[in-house]
Write a protein that holds these residues in place. Sequence first.
Motif, PDB file in Angstrom:
ATOM      1  N   ASP A  79       0.832  -1.200   0.000  1.00  0.00           N
ATOM      2  CA  ASP A  79       0.000   0.000   0.000  1.00  0.00           C
ATOM      3  C   ASP A  79       0.869   1.252   0.000  1.00  0.00           C
TER       4      ASP A  79
ATOM      5  N   THR B 169      -1.915   6.438  -6.868  1.00  0.00           N
ATOM      6  CA  THR B 169      -2.668   5.823  -5.773  1.00  0.00           C
ATOM      7  C   THR B 169      -2.730   6.751  -4.556  1.00  0.00           C
TER       8      THR B 169
ATOM      9  N   ARG C 190      -4.282   2.823  -0.046  1.00  0.00           N
ATOM     10  CA  ARG C 190      -4.758   1.904  -1.089  1.00  0.00           C
ATOM     11  C   ARG C 190      -3.579   1.159  -1.694  1.00  0.00           C
ATOM     12  N   GLU C 191      -3.892   0.113  -2.476  1.00  0.00           N
ATOM     13  CA  GLU C 191      -2.841  -0.679  -3.122  1.00  0.00           C
ATOM     14  C   GLU C 191      -2.004   0.203  -4.039  1.00  0.00           C
TER      15      GLU C 191
END
Length: 331
Positions: A263, A311, A315-316
Amino acid sequence: MTDSATHPASTPVIELHSFHALRPGPRVLVLGGVHGNETAGPVAIRQILAEFADGRRQLQRGTLSLVPGANPVAWAAGRREGDRNLNRDFRPSLSPENAEDRIASRLGPILASHDVLVDLHTFSAPGVPFVFFGPVNNQDELEPFAHAADEERLAQAIGPQRLVYGWLSAYAKGVRRRQNGSIAYGIGTTEYMRAHGGYAVTVECGQHLDPEAPAVARAAIDNTLRLLGLGGLADGDGKDARAGTGGDTCSGKELIELYDVFDRHDLQDRFAREWRSFDRVAAGEPIAFRADGQAIRAPEDGYVVFPNPGTPPGREWFYFARPGQRQLSRG
């Protein structure tokens, strides 16, 4: 039904076209347009529908169902999503809160009424087509499954040479490191299909605007019909789709296992260089740096997958993959 692609101002509906042969056989479902900006699947499906309509195709056994625009809300808007990603948390809801909740509630029973799912997608970054498939047979809590051999044969026959597995287990590793993470958000169409007794593959047919992507999608449908013996092939159509990957395996396929996900923690987190999905990385090589300068290094020789410099934190950010060691069913 009204076609939201030609009548964008109309109320969005899900088109479902089903062909039922009089001889029994597998029930196959093909989805296109789960994301509204991915046109290759819808284009290929409509070409095949036209060939059924003018008699160039005729199903010999089983059932073939085709959904050219699985997310009519996103399709009408010309963007990836309506309110959220339909291919995440794909679970019918008793109290839908947004467009994708309502769509999943309609599509879920359709998926559950079939045996096989082929979900056609495209991707944003440059790269070659590839296929996602699922786990080995298991009774684990995460993703129990009993049709691995059939799914592996489909993944190998459907066209692209790059085969990728391990999605949900890699996603789960990231969830366990998050506060308030949810495994449910990793459940898409194929995971839902497996949970309801079927098997499924996702075919990533190429870059969004690649003019060859609809041909990859079309060949994926034809190769599925051929493998399962349903007929429904147009004369001279359905040659295997080939996409070179540089892989060097005895089967001609490049097998890759998604292994972990990282992440983004801070907007100052940055990649070590500009990565493309499936770029190779050597053990110990820095992939990215945290805001404090700490390097995230490749734990072994492998690949950087789905890197996203945009991103948001939490989040990923990217996945790490490694060469697959799984022995696939043949024949």
